[in-house]
Design a protein around this motif. Structure first.
Motif, PDB file in Angstrom:
ATOM      1  N   PRO A 145       0.794  -1.234   0.000  1.00  0.00           N
ATOM      2  CA  PRO A 145       0.000   0.000   0.000  1.00  0.00           C
ATOM      3  C   PRO A 145       0.824   1.280   0.000  1.00  0.00           C
ATOM      4  CG  PRO A 145      -0.959  -1.589   1.505  1.00  0.00           C
ATOM      5  CD  PRO A 145       0.376  -2.144   1.091  1.00  0.00           C
ATOM      6  N   ILE A 146       2.097   1.188   0.346  1.00  0.00           N
ATOM      7  CA  ILE A 146       2.965   2.372   0.280  1.00  0.00           C
ATOM      8  C   ILE A 146       3.189   2.787  -1.164  1.00  0.00           C
ATOM      9  CG2 ILE A 146       5.324   3.199   0.772  1.00  0.00           C
ATOM     10  CD1 ILE A 146       5.344   1.191   3.107  1.00  0.00           C
ATOM     11  N   GLU A 147       3.016   1.822  -2.079  1.00  0.00           N
ATOM     12  CA  GLU A 147       3.301   2.015  -3.501  1.00  0.00           C
ATOM     13  C   GLU A 147       4.763   2.442  -3.645  1.00  0.00           C
ATOM     14  OE1 GLU A 147       0.039   4.624  -4.597  1.00  0.00           O
ATOM     15  OE2 GLU A 147      -1.261   2.880  -4.960  1.00  0.00           O
ATOM     16  N   ILE A 150       7.352   7.320  -0.463  1.00  0.00           N
ATOM     17  CA  ILE A 150       7.851   7.232   0.913  1.00  0.00           C
ATOM     18  C   ILE A 150       6.965   7.983   1.897  1.00  0.00           C
ATOM     19  CG2 ILE A 150       9.366   9.272   0.831  1.00  0.00           C
ATOM     20  CD1 ILE A 150      10.325   5.853   2.341  1.00  0.00           C
ATOM     21  N   ASN A 151       6.248   8.993   1.420  1.00  0.00           N
ATOM     22  CA  ASN A 151       5.362   9.761   2.307  1.00  0.00           C
ATOM     23  C   ASN A 151       4.188   8.939   2.819  1.00  0.00           C
ATOM     24  OD1 ASN A 151       6.810  12.247   2.114  1.00  0.00           O
ATOM     25  ND2 ASN A 151       5.926  12.568   0.086  1.00  0.00           N
ATOM     26  N   GLN A 152       3.871   7.856   2.117  1.00  0.00           N
ATOM     27  CA  GLN A 152       2.769   6.998   2.561  1.00  0.00           C
ATOM     28  C   GLN A 152       3.083   6.307   3.888  1.00  0.00           C
ATOM     29  OE1 GLN A 152      -0.296   6.782   1.296  1.00  0.00           O
ATOM     30  NE2 GLN A 152       0.296   8.326  -0.214  1.00  0.00           N
ATOM     31  N   LYS A 155       1.856   8.651   6.401  1.00  0.00           N
ATOM     32  CA  LYS A 155       0.394   8.751   6.358  1.00  0.00           C
ATOM     33  C   LYS A 155      -0.261   7.547   7.027  1.00  0.00           C
ATOM     34  CE  LYS A 155       0.196  11.792   2.329  1.00  0.00           C
ATOM     35  NZ  LYS A 155      -0.200  11.961   0.912  1.00  0.00           N
ATOM     36  N   PHE A 156       0.291   6.361   6.787  1.00  0.00           N
ATOM     37  CA  PHE A 156      -0.269   5.179   7.454  1.00  0.00           C
ATOM     38  C   PHE A 156       0.070   5.180   8.946  1.00  0.00           C
ATOM     39  CE2 PHE A 156      -0.762   3.290   3.167  1.00  0.00           C
ATOM     40  CZ  PHE A 156      -2.078   2.853   3.296  1.00  0.00           C
ATOM     41  N   PHE A 157       1.217   5.733   9.299  1.00  0.00           N
ATOM     42  CA  PHE A 157       1.552   5.867  10.717  1.00  0.00           C
ATOM     43  C   PHE A 157       0.516   6.737  11.425  1.00  0.00           C
ATOM     44  CE2 PHE A 157       3.869   7.751  14.323  1.00  0.00           C
ATOM     45  CZ  PHE A 157       4.401   6.605  14.913  1.00  0.00           C
ATOM     46  N   LYS A 158       0.131   7.839  10.763  1.00  0.00           N
ATOM     47  CA  LYS A 158      -0.889   8.714  11.351  1.00  0.00           C
ATOM     48  C   LYS A 158      -2.230   8.016  11.502  1.00  0.00           C
ATOM     49  CE  LYS A 158       1.096  13.142   9.912  1.00  0.00           C
ATOM     50  NZ  LYS A 158       0.972  14.320   9.020  1.00  0.00           N
ATOM     51  N   ARG A 159      -2.507   7.039  10.642  1.00  0.00           N
ATOM     52  CA  ARG A 159      -3.753   6.279  10.755  1.00  0.00           C
ATOM     53  C   ARG A 159      -3.664   5.185  11.813  1.00  0.00           C
ATOM     54  NH1 ARG A 159      -8.057   4.866   6.627  1.00  0.00           N
ATOM     55  NH2 ARG A 159      -9.077   5.156   8.643  1.00  0.00           N
ATOM     56  N   VAL A 195      12.628   2.997   3.092  1.00  0.00           N
ATOM     57  CA  VAL A 195      11.435   2.716   3.903  1.00  0.00           C
ATOM     58  C   VAL A 195      11.837   2.322   5.322  1.00  0.00           C
ATOM     59  CG1 VAL A 195       9.514   1.096   4.222  1.00  0.00           C
ATOM     60  CG2 VAL A 195       9.925   2.117   1.970  1.00  0.00           C
ATOM     61  N   VAL A 196      12.837   1.454   5.456  1.00  0.00           N
ATOM     62  CA  VAL A 196      13.298   1.052   6.792  1.00  0.00           C
ATOM     63  C   VAL A 196      13.797   2.260   7.573  1.00  0.00           C
ATOM     64  CG1 VAL A 196      15.048  -0.280   8.052  1.00  0.00           C
ATOM     65  CG2 VAL A 196      13.821  -1.321   6.127  1.00  0.00           C
ATOM     66  N   SER A 197      14.554   3.113   6.940  1.00  0.00           N
ATOM     67  CA  SER A 197      15.055   4.313   7.618  1.00  0.00           C
ATOM     68  C   SER A 197      13.914   5.231   8.052  1.00  0.00           C
ATOM     69  CB  SER A 197      16.018   5.080   6.701  1.00  0.00           C
ATOM     70  OG  SER A 197      17.164   4.307   6.420  1.00  0.00           O
ATOM     71  N   GLU A 198      12.917   5.371   7.195  1.00  0.00           N
ATOM     72  CA  GLU A 198      11.767   6.204   7.540  1.00  0.00           C
ATOM     73  C   GLU A 198      10.971   5.601   8.694  1.00  0.00           C
ATOM     74  OE1 GLU A 198       8.894   9.437   6.975  1.00  0.00           O
ATOM     75  OE2 GLU A 198      11.064   9.100   6.939  1.00  0.00           O
ATOM     76  N   MET A 199      10.840   4.285   8.696  1.00  0.00           N
ATOM     77  CA  MET A 199      10.145   3.625   9.805  1.00  0.00           C
ATOM     78  C   MET A 199      10.894   3.831  11.113  1.00  0.00           C
ATOM     79  SD  MET A 199       8.971   0.124   7.851  1.00  0.00           S
ATOM     80  CE  MET A 199       8.143  -0.637   9.253  1.00  0.00           C
TER      81      MET A 199
END
Length: 408
Positions: A145-147, A150-152, A155-159, A195-199
């Protein structure tokens, strides 16, 4: 006294003592289930809610998770799996399906605020679980779903999404999958490393279940905080089955401070069933390839749903005792230590292929009783039920806070 009568009395006394001990053990298990914080990091209720809605605030006999069963079994924190398939990704539907599944969990909480609460931090457990609530946290199974945005992740974290299983049954934009013979990235993709770094930055848990061995190694090298395997069993019992965790990788996860959450699904804990599952994926891939060729040539397609049913009719799931799960715990604890193991059942995610005595969220006391029988103390069992995972979750949140301080 008649000798035969004496023997009968002795046997009766022994049976009575055994029954008393059994009942005592069961009561102790029930008491511990209510006292400890039980965290199950993988329950597939959202997928089933979308397929056919059931009000999980009431008894739902066709489901392995509902409120009455969860309360009965002592479950405190249930990670709801926001699952999307490789096909959903190919059809461009993964992001929408993920949001719809999150909507379904929010709807469940709104309907029953006295029974459920949304959990986004381990620091909120004591405050939110008052009144016998079962707290629902969100874990995304498959990063599709991140496609490619990277901003997704944010966005999913906020959800409310608090972990992402980077890939599932096929390699995606992020990572290679253990099930996929194509190793297009030889581990994580360049995007996957971002993605790992952003997580890490957000305080989102990186989940390595389903990943290829090389991808798990990449995650462990890159992540600045501990990682988890949210629902994995041990490859020791199913040689050649890469979906299960190897001893080498389990030791590496533990060395980094992480946890392996043991799955209950029979295909992961039973050698024959694991072999059957691997054979199924191999033949299913061949069918998919034939269908791709049929589309090009305009010939008749193979009905994949019929193929699935026929295949599994010929390969029934073997009856498996609860001892198979207890053996996983024994082996894992000897390998990596008591502080690095937990529960990731896969309830509602394995089409009922579960061992005797572990058929739903009502059955955690049976697991506790089994662990007690094998000599584990209440303190050790409390770690396994949720204490270890909560320690890791707190460490990951703290890691994000440290990273934020370093960047300011």
């Amino acid at each position: 006294m008649n000798k035969q009568l004496s023997i009968t009395i002795v046997i009766a006394l022994l049976l009575n003592t055994a029954n008393t001990l059994a009942n005592s053990t069961t009561l102790t298990a029930m008491e511990l289930a209510k006292k400890a914080i039980i965290v199950d990091t993988h329950i597939d209720a959202p997928t089933k809610l979308l397929a056919e809605w059931r009000d999980l605030g009431s008894t739902a006999p066709s489901r392995e998770f509902d409120y009455p069963s969860a309360y009965s079994g002592g479950l405190n924190v249930a990670f709801m799996s926001i699952y999307t398939s490789a096909r959903d990704d190919q059809q461009g539907k993964a992001k929408q399906i993920a949001h719809t599944q999150i909507d379904s969990i929010e709807a469940l909480i709104v309907r029953h605020p006295d029974k459920f609460g949304l959990l986004s931090s381990p620091k909120d457990i004591e405050r939110l679980k008052t009144g016998n609530r079962v707290l629902l946290a969100l874990g995304m199974e498959n990063g599709a779903p991140i496609e490619d945005d990277i901003n997704q992740v944010g966005k999913f974290f906020k959800r409310g999404v608090r972990y992402i299983t980077l890939a599932h049954s096929a390699s995606n934009r992020i990572s290679d999958s253990s099930y996929d013979p194509r190793r297009q990235w030889n581990g994580l993709s360049p995007f996957g490393k971002n993605v790992v770094s952003e997580m890490n930055r957000l305080g989102m848990i990186v989940d390595v279940s389903h990943l290829s061995d090389k991808a798990v190694k990449d995650v462990l090298l890159l992540s600045k905080v501990p990682v988890i395997a949210s629902h994995s069993a041990f490859r020791h019992f199913t040689p050649g089955f890469e979906r299960n965790i190897s001893d080498e990788l389990a030791l590496a996860i533990a060395a980094k401070g992480g946890v392996i959450q043991i799955s209950f699904g029979i295909p992961f804990i039973n050698r024959k069933s694991a072999d059957d599952l691997q054979a199924f994926f191999k033949e299913k891939a061949a069918v998919a390839k034939q269908n791709q060729a049929a589309i090009v040539s305009g010939t008749e397609l193979i009905d994949e749903q019929s193929f699935d049913k026929n295949w599994w009719d010929k390969h029934p799931i073997p009856v498996t005792p609860i001892d198979a799960v207890l053996n996983q715990f024994d082996y894992a604890i000897k390998l990596v230590g008591i502080d690095h193991i937990g529960i990731g059942s896969d309830f509602d995610g394995v089409q009922g292929a579960l061992p005797e005595g572990l058929k739903s969220v009502a059955d955690y006391p049976n697991l506790i009783a089994g662990l007690q029988t094998r000599g584990y103390s209440d303190e050790q069992i409390t770690k396994l039920l949720g204490g270890n995972f909560l320690r890791v979750w707190n460490e990951i949140e703290s890691g994000a806070e440290k990273l934020a301080l370093q960047t300011h």
